[in-house]
Design an enzyme around this catalytic site. Structure first.
Site, mmCIF file in Angstrom:
data_model
loop_
_atom_site.group_PDB
_atom_site.id
_atom_site.type_symbol
_atom_site.label_atom_id
_atom_site.label_comp_id
_atom_site.label_asym_id
_atom_site.label_seq_id
_atom_site.Cartn_x
_atom_site.Cartn_y
_atom_site.Cartn_z
ATOM 1 N N HIS A 6 0.901 -1.176 0.051
ATOM 2 C CA HIS A 6 -0.155 -0.174 0.029
ATOM 3 C C HIS A 6 0.745 1.263 -0.131
ATOM 4 O O HIS A 6 0.259 2.419 -0.183
ATOM 5 C CB HIS A 6 -0.944 -0.086 1.127
ATOM 6 C CG HIS A 6 -0.578 0.575 2.608
ATOM 7 N ND1 HIS A 6 -1.049 0.577 3.478
ATOM 8 C CD2 HIS A 6 0.890 0.150 3.112
ATOM 9 C CE1 HIS A 6 -0.566 0.639 4.410
ATOM 10 N NE2 HIS A 6 0.628 0.467 4.076
ATOM 11 N N ASP A 7 2.069 1.164 0.285
ATOM 12 C CA ASP A 7 3.071 2.310 0.186
ATOM 13 C C ASP A 7 3.368 2.860 -1.312
ATOM 14 O O ASP A 7 3.861 3.934 -1.527
ATOM 15 C CB ASP A 7 4.365 1.940 0.973
ATOM 16 C CG ASP A 7 4.134 1.598 2.422
ATOM 17 O OD1 ASP A 7 3.257 2.018 3.019
ATOM 18 O OD2 ASP A 7 5.132 1.117 2.906
#
Length: 97
Positions: A6-7
């Protein structure tokens, strides 16, 4: 990969999955766990809020659904993937090489 994908933006997510696939032996598996957004984008408020947070804190990061991750794993070469709910807001996607 725990709370890793998700980064990153979509292309980097896909690249990381391709590299994980290449590093696994035949029959190996990859587990990705995150606060996945439900496929209908209606019930995991934590995942939706985390996605908003990632959009604010990173240049391209965002959270995603289990179906999204399964599709990306398939594109990377994984022969099978499935989603399983964990405790709290987290779920995992298991991809088999």
């Amino acid at each position: 990969m725990g709370h890793i994908l998700h980064d990153w933006d979509l292309e980097t997510k896909r690249m990381l999955l391709r590299k994980a696939y290449a590093a696994l032996p035949k029959g190996g598996s990859l587990i990705v766990y995150e606060a996945l957004i439900d496929d209908q984008r209606r019930s995991n408020a934590f995942g939706l809020l985390m996605s908003l947070n990632m959009l604010l804190e990173t240049p391209g990061g965002f959270d995603y659904t289990g179906a999204d991750c399964c599709r990306w794993m398939g594109d990377a070469g994984f022969r099978h993937s499935s989603v399983e709910h964990l405790a709290g807001p987290d779920s995992m996607v298991i991809g088999l090489k």
